[in-house]
Every structure is written in structure tokens, then in C-alpha cells.
Motif scaffolding. Structure first.
Motif, PDB file in Angstrom:
ATOM      1  N   GLU A 112      23.771  76.089  10.068  1.00 38.86           N
ATOM      2  CA  GLU A 112      23.864  76.395  11.490  1.00 38.86           C
ATOM      3  C   GLU A 112      25.300  76.484  11.984  1.00 38.86           C
ATOM      4  O   GLU A 112      25.586  77.182  12.934  1.00 38.86           O
ATOM      5  N   SER A 113      26.192  75.753  11.326  1.00 43.68           N
ATOM      6  CA  SER A 113      27.582  75.803  11.780  1.00 43.68           C
ATOM      7  C   SER A 113      28.415  76.613  10.799  1.00 43.68           C
ATOM      8  O   SER A 113      29.598  76.399  10.660  1.00 43.68           O
ATOM      9  N   ALA A 114      27.776  77.548  10.130  1.00 43.49           N
ATOM     10  CA  ALA A 114      28.449  78.221   9.023  1.00 43.49           C
ATOM     11  C   ALA A 114      28.788  79.662   9.365  1.00 43.49           C
ATOM     12  O   ALA A 114      28.609  80.136  10.488  1.00 43.49           O
ATOM     13  N   SER A 115      29.270  80.338   8.349  1.00 41.58           N
ATOM     14  CA  SER A 115      29.748  81.709   8.515  1.00 41.58           C
ATOM     15  C   SER A 115      28.643  82.649   8.922  1.00 41.58           C
ATOM     16  O   SER A 115      28.914  83.771   9.330  1.00 41.58           O
ATOM     17  N   ARG A 133      26.968  82.515  11.415  1.00 42.05           N
ATOM     18  CA  ARG A 133      27.289  82.838  12.808  1.00 42.05           C
ATOM     19  C   ARG A 133      28.235  84.017  12.912  1.00 42.05           C
ATOM     20  O   ARG A 133      28.302  84.694  13.914  1.00 42.05           O
ATOM     21  N   LYS A 134      29.074  84.157  11.908  1.00 50.19           N
ATOM     22  CA  LYS A 134      30.034  85.254  11.944  1.00 50.19           C
ATOM     23  C   LYS A 134      29.407  86.529  11.387  1.00 50.19           C
ATOM     24  O   LYS A 134      30.116  87.482  11.094  1.00 50.19           O
ATOM     25  N   ALA A 155      29.621  83.332  -2.174  1.00 51.39           N
ATOM     26  CA  ALA A 155      30.771  82.491  -1.839  1.00 51.39           C
ATOM     27  C   ALA A 155      30.607  81.103  -2.464  1.00 51.39           C
ATOM     28  O   ALA A 155      31.557  80.536  -3.011  1.00 51.39           O
ATOM     29  N   LEU A 156      29.388  80.546  -2.403  1.00 43.60           N
ATOM     30  CA  LEU A 156      29.163  79.228  -3.009  1.00 43.60           C
ATOM     31  C   LEU A 156      29.371  79.303  -4.518  1.00 43.60           C
ATOM     32  O   LEU A 156      29.945  78.407  -5.123  1.00 43.60           O
ATOM     33  N   GLU A 159      27.589  86.938   8.492  1.00 40.76           N
ATOM     34  CA  GLU A 159      27.583  87.110   7.049  1.00 40.76           C
ATOM     35  C   GLU A 159      26.148  87.172   6.527  1.00 40.76           C
ATOM     36  O   GLU A 159      25.262  86.493   7.034  1.00 40.76           O
ATOM     37  N   ASP A 214      26.090  87.240   0.637  1.00 40.50           N
ATOM     38  CA  ASP A 214      27.519  86.922   0.585  1.00 40.50           C
ATOM     39  C   ASP A 214      27.762  85.419   0.669  1.00 40.50           C
ATOM     40  O   ASP A 214      28.703  84.906   0.058  1.00 40.50           O
ATOM     41  N   THR A 215      26.925  84.708   1.447  1.00 39.51           N
ATOM     42  CA  THR A 215      27.070  83.254   1.510  1.00 39.51           C
ATOM     43  C   THR A 215      26.797  82.648   0.134  1.00 39.51           C
ATOM     44  O   THR A 215      27.521  81.747  -0.318  1.00 39.51           O
ATOM     45  N   VAL A 265      25.862  72.106   2.776  1.00 36.87           N
ATOM     46  CA  VAL A 265      26.347  73.187   3.633  1.00 36.87           C
ATOM     47  C   VAL A 265      25.448  73.290   4.861  1.00 36.87           C
ATOM     48  O   VAL A 265      24.234  73.411   4.749  1.00 36.87           O
ATOM     49  N   GLU A 266      26.077  73.194   6.019  1.00 35.50           N
ATOM     50  CA  GLU A 266      25.342  73.254   7.273  1.00 35.50           C
ATOM     51  C   GLU A 266      25.212  74.709   7.669  1.00 35.50           C
ATOM     52  O   GLU A 266      26.164  75.308   8.170  1.00 35.50           O
TER      53      GLU A 266
END
Lengths: 315, 315, 315
Positions: free
Chosen positions: A87-90, A92-93, A103-104, A95, A99-100, A84-85
Motif C-alpha cells: 500500500e505504501s509502495a511504488s 502508487r506511482k 525489482a524484488l 508501477e 515490474d514490482t 514489502v508494504e
């Protein structure tokens, strides 16, 4: 999250900090890694994790070798992987880490290998998960347990046992989770611990560590020098006058390496700033085990994955 | 690093530059790729690499198709893969290419597929490795051997053999490792090589290449046109007046395509700047093999992986 | 691209928009996902896709859960995966979406899972491909079919059937592809659809949706509330006065949750802005199914992969 021992057999095993593990669990991890290394060397088939096991790496800091060592370890054990990257993940949104992680777990991931800039992040992640196990691949300046296992492995392979070894940790201790994890583990296994480095980069040391201002007088007495990387990306202000002066006073130059005994070893968690912490010529010295540490790293991570998947039982 | 032949059987095989390979090795690679393409087309089972083989891609430049073609090739041969993201890697921490390569070897990686902006990087990487084989996926403006193999494959598939073919390389030769690798390989296999493009983008040409200022007069005579991508990201200053003028003088417009013979083919290593090097309508021309080249790419990369894993023996 | 039914058996199946699917296909997808979830829960072996199947994810927007749910689904079905990083890809070199898609097809990819900021991108991608199937993982503000399937699955699991359910969609409908896909699917399956949110974020609503200015009076009557994420990254100007006011008027606070009936459920496609759309305490409410939706997500994506690989036949 409480680890390893028969008393906690019913709990989920996470690998957060060696200080949370029993001696027996640490012993088990080291012996399992040695067994795996032997199988690999003899080209024997390796054991596999339960069919369908998925290992996710979630790295909030850049890393080549730690992440890929875990991915390679997972592959060798027959597991699927999700890299899971962050830097390009949620994230940014907006989260939260919790919660991340949740989610995993919801995706059915069995092991989450987490690197995060905040101390305590791995602990928090482990508390979020009901089923998924968490392995700490470095949390801020707090801990890096698999690196400490690598260093114990390397020293035991060379010296038979840790007890009584004299080990100098040299460099930027202040920012180093490797130093914290290694000093704890070396002390627990009976080593004599020394530390040296710029006064601005030593930070508070545990009581069992003997601070030495100038490393040179002790070099002829030590069995191992553990060099630390100058964590320039963690330094908020200039804590050392110059790299040149750092090298002159604390770098493992050829001159300093010549002070070490023939049987001594030089460790470094890598990546290495060549010409700062260690000279090119010393990198080629047979006493320098940097690349050997990386090889050990795959077996230690395999042992760590097996240990958390087996419930942390020291069997 | 010396490749391929019985005389060097005991050495590790790397694929750095076609100019370092014997004719026999190039022949072997092309035939193996053709065999693999046939197996795939007939839905026959593909051969697999030694159990537990790991292929790492280490790309210091962005790439979709080359990286994924290698990953897909590795998967089809049953290998594990590590896609190392150079941009989020230890390189940021100041690590040298050599140490990054040595770290991958220490992880037990069998093949390192390297793309790097510096000419000679793949050669240096190959010298660092004791066990791991290096495949050059493009090093600066130097070489891109698997792309040249793709183009040889495409031309042989269409024309039977390369000897005597007249091939025009058109565009930005100065920045193109594809041009360098292709011109060498085409000449070696007996093709007649022409080159055309803006004077500022031609650079020094090998003596066997005939430079033509205006491509139009030669188009009716050539068997193949190899278009090159305008490497705008490599241009440090404005080397062409405008894209519009480039297209007018050197672009493969419908008008220029109409000058080509019915049997001629148009190649391009992709990605394509549509409307610059080639018009939309010409992309749809059956003589244009751009997507066919990509399909071939997977088989050529499978052959390359097999070749380095088999020790480069031309068998 | 025309989907699913016996009449179109000879065409390639893509999953672009639920509005393009027959009721029978939607039913088949939901039943297949339920069957897969049951197998997994009972630790029964899962079915596998045809040997050598490759699934590529091509995401032009950041995503943790959707991308990894598809990758995990592909792994569980025994497929190989390519996670194409759009940000570090040839797109930087000016390549069009169509050419990137064609390149993936040329590599032999069987399924392309696409997320793209432009509405219609998945449709265009599907038209480019001759063999490869396209699954839309979100295209601009247009559609997100697998998310709608997840929500249908969650509601059916709780209520047995959708017909007659009263569902309130709450929040930023204007920017939400989830809202568009869910409203269509819920209406088609016979639900009564209500919508509420800031007037600036409602946009044009389909005729079957009843707009309510203040959500509070309807909360005691609804069976489900579908919360939407405030898509701050899509808002070009300030469309809401403040997050605080948004929460006060439309957030799922503990007070609002208390208005819901005991049997009602709260859905959210995640990632969640805690303290904005939903309060921490409500995230822990047993009626909140956010993490259950994520678990369902893996099975829905497995069903989607199986469906496109089987030619979209509703069998």
C-alpha cells in the motif's frame, strides 16, 4: 514454474496451486511439515536455509496471520525477511505487478510470497522471475495452496488418512480461494466432498462435489466441517439477506455442533466472524481446530519455503 | 498474569501495570536495566534471550519511539521480531482483539507488546494467552508501565533515590496513561506528588496527589517536573481555550525553567509539542532529559523482555 | 557531515550529496561496490559491519525499491534493521523531523537512511545527530546520491570510464533529484551532458549542460540516455499537454531506440511508467539496463553503509 517432479528438476520451483503438483510433492510437503512440527515440539534444532536466503512478503491485501506465519517460518529457518508494504509502495506511482516483482528479484530476493486480489497474479509473478521462487499466499478467488495443505495436515493428524473422509464445506464458496484449493486437494486425496451455503454464495461447483441445500441432515454423517469466512469485503452487493439469517441457516451454532459426531472436527481458515459463521461456545469446543490450524500454518510455510528452495524435488 | 514473586513462580509473567508488581520486582527491573545500560556503555557483550525467541509488536495506535524501542531491545537481546501493522491487519476483517492475540500465540510468538486505545486491553490479551507473555505498551488512558520505569530510572540516576523527592506532574493528566502510571510508581517509591494543569484536563486525582492551580509558586521547590503531552488526538472537544494560552499558563517556558533549581530535572515522555508544553530553548537546557529518557527506554524494554521471559521472578 | 577525506577523519561521515564528496571518496565508493558485487557473484562470504549495528530507514515518501535495497544491503552486511513507517508515526502527533531523528539516535541507531519531500532535510537530519550517520535516500528535488552512484557504476561497467562519454538526460528534469545528482556526478567525472524534455519541465540547467529541444538528432551520437520518470505526484498543475504527446515527443519508443547506436545504453531510475517514458519493447532491449541498475543498487547501498560506518575515510 512447473513443479516438483524429477522430470522438471532443472526448472525453478514455485508453489502456485496444488493442482499443479504431483501427489508425491504434496506428500513430501505434508511429511516435511510434520517432521518440522516434531522437531519444534521436542525442542530439537531446526534445519536452516542456505546462508543469506531472503524471503520477501508482498501483500496487496490486508493480512495478519498468513503474512506473519510466513515471516515467522522464514525466521525459524534462519532466513532474512523483507515485508514489502504494497500500500505504501511504488504501486502508487503506477508501477505494474510485473515490474514490482522484477525489482524484488533484482534486489536478490530468493522467495517472493505474494498475495494479490487478482486470480492468476501468482502465476504471472512466477513467469517474470528467473531465479526467485514465488509462493502463492492467495490470488483473488483462485487458490490458496498453503491453506489447503494446513487443512490436509489437520485432517491427517486427526484421522490418519484423508481417503474416505466425508467433508462438508459450508458457507461462502463463491468468493473463497480456500474452498477451491481445499475441494481440489480433498478430492485428489480421496475424500467425499459436500458443499452447502446460501444459493447466492455457492457459485459453480466441481462435478465431484455434492451440493446440499440444508446442512443439518448431513451433519451427523460428516467427519469434518470446513467453515468459510463470509468475505464481506469481496461482496459487491448484498448477497445474503442478513447476518442473522445466515447464522440461523448456515452458522455453526451450538445446536448444529451438537449434531456432529464426537470424532468430527470443525475447521475455519480464520479470521473468524464470531456469532456469524461460528458461535463463541463452538470456538471453545475441543472439536474446533481453528488455533491448531494456525500453529500448523507455520510448519506448512516452513515446508513450502524449503520445498521451493530445494527446487521442488519430491525427495 | 499475576506477576513476579516467588509465590507466583509457576504462572506466566506479564507486564500490564506497575500497580500489579511487588516492590521487589520493580527494583529488579530497574537494576537489570541499569546493568544492561552499563554493559552497553562499556561495549561488553549483552545477554541473549533463549534461542529462537520471537517478540511481536501489535500497535493499534501510531508510535515511532515506543515500538522501535521494543524492536531495538529485542534485536539487542538476539530475538526475532514481528512488527504487526494493526491498521493493515485482519482487524479490518472484523476480528476481535482476543482472536488476533490468539493467532499470534499460535504462530509461536513468545512476547506480545501491545498498544491499544482501550483501557484494559493488555489485561484481556494476557488472559487469552497460555504461553505468550504480554507487555503493555499503553492501553487507553490506563497504564504505560515501561514509561513509568523509564522515569523512575532517570530520577534515580540523578538523585540516587526517589524517596522524599518532590515531583510536579504538569499538563493534560486527564488523557494521560503516563501520568497514571508515574503517579502510582512515584508515590509507591516515596515521592511527594503534585499536579497542575487546566482544570478541564486534570480529571480525578489520587488522594496522595496535591493539586496546585498555578504551577509557578511551587517550581522553586520541586526536584522534577514531569511534563505531559497535550493529547490533542484524544480530545473530543475543545478542552483548552488555545495553545497559546496553555503555553502562557502551563508551558515550560524559559521564564518558568528559570524558576527551577539548578539540580532539578525536566522530564517529558515525548513526542514533544515544541512551543506548547516546552519551549525550544528549554529543550536545550541541560536539566531537560527528554532524549536521555529515550536512551533509557531501550534498556528498560530489554529488562522488561528479560523479566517476562524469565517468568517474572525477582531474582 | 563534512565528508570523507583524511582532513576530516575525526568527523562523523554522512552521505548527503555527491557534490560534498571528494573525487577520492566517490572512487572509493564505486570500487567498494564493485568488489562487493564480485564477492556476491562468486558466492564468497561478504564482509560484515560491526556487531550490533542497526540501520533505520525513515521514509516520508512511498518507496519499494530504494527502501528495500537499503534493508537488503543492511541484512547482507549482518546489520539489524528498523523500518520506520513515517506515515503511521509520531509525525502525526505533530513531531518535528529533528525530534524524530534525535529519537532514533537515542534508540542507538547507527545509520539513518532518510527520504523526505523537502530539499535539505537530510542535511538538517545529519546536523541533529551526534553519533548516528545519515544517508540521503532522496530529499525533495535536491539530491539522490546513491542513485547517481548506481548510474556511474553502470556506465563504468559498460564503457570502462566516464570521461568523454556523451550522456543525454531526457524527461522531467524540473522535479528530478536524480537528474540533479547525476548531472553533477557525470560532469565531475568528465562526461559531456545534454538535456532534453518539455520546456515546462526543464527548469534552470547547470552551465555545463547543453539543452537540446528535439532529442532525435542527438540520439545517434550519445553513449547513454538517462530517462527520468514523469513525477506526476509532484506536479501541482498540468505541465504537459498529455501523456500521449509526451511519449510522441520525448518517450523512448522503439523508433527512437532504433536511432541509438548498438553500444549505447538506456538508464532509468525506476519505477517506470511503461508506455510513457519508455515502451514495453524497449524495456526488453538488451541496451536497457533498468533491472541491472536495481541489482547494482544493493551493492552501492552496501558500499554506502560501509563508508559511513568507517568514518567516510577514502582508503
Amino acid at each position: 514454474m512447473i513443479a516438483a517432479d524429477p522430470v522438471s528438476m532443472t526448472q525453478k520451483a514455485d508453489l502456485i496451486d496444488l493442482a499443479m503438483l504431483s501427489d508425491r510433492s504434496i506428500e513430501h510437503l505434508l511429511e516435511d511439515a510434520a517432521w518440522l512440527a516434531r522437531l519444534q515440539a521436542e525442542k530439537e534444532p531446526l534445519p536452516t536455509l542456505r546462508d543469506g536466503t531472503t524471503v520477501a512478503t508482498l501483500f496487496f491485501e490486508p493480512s495478519t496471520r498468513t503474512r506473519n506465519a510466513f515471516l515467522q517460518a522464514a525466521h525459524l529457518l534462519g532466513a532474512q525477511t523483507l515485508a514489502v508494504e504494497a500500500e505504501s509502495a511504488s504501486i502508487r506511482k503506477g508501477e505494474s505487478l510485473e515490474d514490482t516483482i522484477a525489482a524484488l528479484e533484482a534486489l536478490g530476493v530468493d522467495v517472493i510470497v505474494l498475495r494479490h486480489p487478482q486470480a492468476g497474479a501468482a502465476w504471472r509473478a512466477a513467469q517474470v522471475c528467473v531465479q526467485a521462487r514465488v509462493i502463492n499466499a492467495g490470488d483473488g478467488t483462485n487458490a490458496h495452496p498453503t491453506q489447503a495443505l494446513i487443512d490436509l495436515f489437520a485432517l491427517r493428524q486427526r484421522f490418519g488418512e484423508i481417503r474416505g473422509l466425508k467433508v462438508l464445506v459450508l458457507g461462502d464458496l463463491l468468493h473463497s480461494r480456500v474452498a477451491r484449493s481445499d475441494l481440489w486437494a480433498l478430492h485428489r486425496q480421496g475424500a467425499i466432498c459436500l458443499a452447502s451455503g446460501p444459493a447466492t454464495l455457492l457459485g459453480p461447483l466441481p462435478p465431484w462435489v455434492q451440493q446440499v441445500t440444508d446442512p443439518d441432515p448431513v451433519l451427523p454423517e460428516v467427519d469434518a466441517v470446513l467453515l468459510l469466512r463470509l468475505q464481506r469485503e469481496r461482496m459487491e452487493e448484498e448477497l445474503i439477506p442478513s447476518l442473522r439469517e445466515y447464522r440461523a441457516r448456515f452458522g455453526m451454532t451450538s445446536e448444529r455442533a451438537a449434531l456432529l459426531r464426537e470424532e468430527a472436527v470443525i475447521l475455519h481458515p480464520a479470521p473468524v466472524n464470531r456469532g456469524v459463521e461460528i458461535d463463541d461456545a463452538v470456538m471453545r469446543d475441543p472439536r474446533t481446530l481453528v488455533f491448531r490450524q494456525m500453529q500448523i500454518g507455520v510448519f506448512v510455510r516452513m515446508a513450502a519455503l524449503r520445498w521451493v528452495m530445494q527446487g521442488g524435488i519430491a525427495c
